[in-house]
Scaffold this motif. Sequence first.
Motif, short mmCIF file in Angstrom:
data_model
loop_
_atom_site.label_atom_id
_atom_site.label_comp_id
_atom_site.label_asym_id
_atom_site.label_seq_id
_atom_site.Cartn_x
_atom_site.Cartn_y
_atom_site.Cartn_z
N SER A 1 -12.77 29.47 -3.13
CA SER A 1 -11.62 29.03 -2.35
C SER A 1 -12.05 28.04 -1.29
O SER A 1 -13.23 27.91 -0.98
CB SER A 1 -10.93 30.22 -1.68
OG SER A 1 -11.79 30.83 -0.72
N GLY B 1 -8.66 29.15 2.19
CA GLY B 1 -7.86 30.26 1.71
C GLY B 1 -7.16 30.03 0.38
O GLY B 1 -6.45 30.90 -0.11
N ALA B 2 -7.35 28.85 -0.23
CA ALA B 2 -6.70 28.53 -1.49
C ALA B 2 -7.73 28.27 -2.57
O ALA B 2 -8.81 27.73 -2.31
CB ALA B 2 -5.79 27.32 -1.34
N GLY B 3 -7.41 28.66 -3.81
CA GLY B 3 -8.32 28.45 -4.92
C GLY B 3 -7.61 27.83 -6.10
O GLY B 3 -6.61 27.14 -5.95
N ASP C 1 -5.63 28.18 -9.92
CA ASP C 1 -4.58 29.05 -10.44
C ASP C 1 -5.24 30.13 -11.29
O ASP C 1 -5.63 29.88 -12.43
CB ASP C 1 -3.59 28.23 -11.27
CG ASP C 1 -2.48 29.08 -11.87
OD1 ASP C 1 -2.44 30.30 -11.60
OD2 ASP C 1 -1.65 28.52 -12.61
N ASP D 1 -7.42 16.25 4.31
CA ASP D 1 -6.26 16.86 3.69
C ASP D 1 -5.21 15.78 3.44
O ASP D 1 -4.87 15.01 4.35
CB ASP D 1 -5.66 17.93 4.61
CG ASP D 1 -6.56 19.15 4.77
OD1 ASP D 1 -7.65 19.15 4.21
OD2 ASP D 1 -6.14 20.09 5.49
N HIS E 1 -6.23 18.83 -1.03
CA HIS E 1 -5.36 19.78 -0.35
C HIS E 1 -6.06 20.49 0.81
O HIS E 1 -5.44 20.76 1.84
CB HIS E 1 -4.83 20.81 -1.34
CG HIS E 1 -4.05 20.20 -2.45
ND1 HIS E 1 -2.79 19.68 -2.28
CD2 HIS E 1 -4.35 20.00 -3.76
CE1 HIS E 1 -2.34 19.19 -3.43
NE2 HIS E 1 -3.27 19.38 -4.35
N GLN E 2 -7.32 20.81 0.63
CA GLN E 2 -8.12 21.44 1.69
C GLN E 2 -9.51 20.83 1.67
O GLN E 2 -10.07 20.57 0.59
CB GLN E 2 -8.24 22.96 1.48
CG GLN E 2 -6.97 23.76 1.72
CD GLN E 2 -6.06 23.81 0.52
OE1 GLN E 2 -6.48 23.56 -0.61
NE2 GLN E 2 -4.79 24.11 0.75
N ARG F 1 -11.02 21.15 -2.03
CA ARG F 1 -10.12 21.53 -3.11
C ARG F 1 -9.14 20.39 -3.35
O ARG F 1 -8.51 19.91 -2.41
CB ARG F 1 -9.36 22.81 -2.76
CG ARG F 1 -8.31 23.25 -3.79
CD ARG F 1 -7.66 24.56 -3.34
NE ARG F 1 -6.57 24.98 -4.23
CZ ARG F 1 -5.29 24.64 -4.04
NH1 ARG F 1 -4.95 23.89 -3.00
NH2 ARG F 1 -4.36 25.06 -4.88
N SER G 1 -6.35 18.51 -6.57
CA SER G 1 -5.67 18.72 -7.84
C SER G 1 -4.99 17.43 -8.27
O SER G 1 -4.85 16.50 -7.49
CB SER G 1 -4.61 19.84 -7.73
OG SER G 1 -3.50 19.40 -6.96
N VAL H 1 -6.68 21.95 -11.09
CA VAL H 1 -7.02 22.32 -9.72
C VAL H 1 -8.52 22.57 -9.67
O VAL H 1 -9.06 23.33 -10.47
CB VAL H 1 -6.26 23.59 -9.27
CG1 VAL H 1 -6.60 23.92 -7.83
CG2 VAL H 1 -4.77 23.42 -9.46
#
Length: 213
Positions: free
Chosen positions: A48, A51-53, A55, A105, A133-134, A142, A144, A158
């Motif tokens: 991650s 906090g995002a990873g 799908d 970002d 995105h991050q 991260r 996509s 992603v």
Amino acid sequence: MSHRNLTLIPLAAAVVLATVTACGTDDTAASSSTSSPATSAAAPAGLSCGGAGIDEKAQIKYRTEALIKAPLSTIWKLQTDVENWPAWQQPVESNKRLDQGQLRDGSQFQWRTPVPASATTPATTLVITSTVHQIQPESCIRWSGPAVGDGLRIDNGVHVWNFTQQGDSVLVRTEENWSGSQVEADVATSTAFLGAGLEAWLKDLKAAAEAHS
């Protein structure tokens, strides 16, 4: 790998050569979405950034890692100076930023990679538009985006990268998923192509970073 499946081209540009197959080095470990239920249950938590990873419900996903003996700053610059990817990733024909300044970002970049003809599709160029995105400096990133070519399409991919200092080396871990009806028509082959691309990307990053050092 069947010729009829050569249309399944990954976001990881190094797999555009139809002869590439997934492989690792002595310091590379990999896992894919085709693992058995028992293996999947024991698999580590997904990567991650902020906090995002990826799908996690995606049918097509792959994770791998490599230990690179080079300064973290060198590895990070190679990975985030996207316009210079062609200098160390031969399959990347071009890469241009769609904004200016440091990668952050919301930053976007569009890269192109030639795709050779297969038994079912003509030679074409795959255009990949990625949105960040991050991003956390020298820690993770991260992004996509879709990959589109003449007769080739990945609706969305992603991609997450993590960078962890380990002594005088850096553990680089990456994980990616794809979605889209074309790639999901043959999950096993798509996963093999994705895996081959990520393994090749890490191999090129390792070679470039250690050469700079």
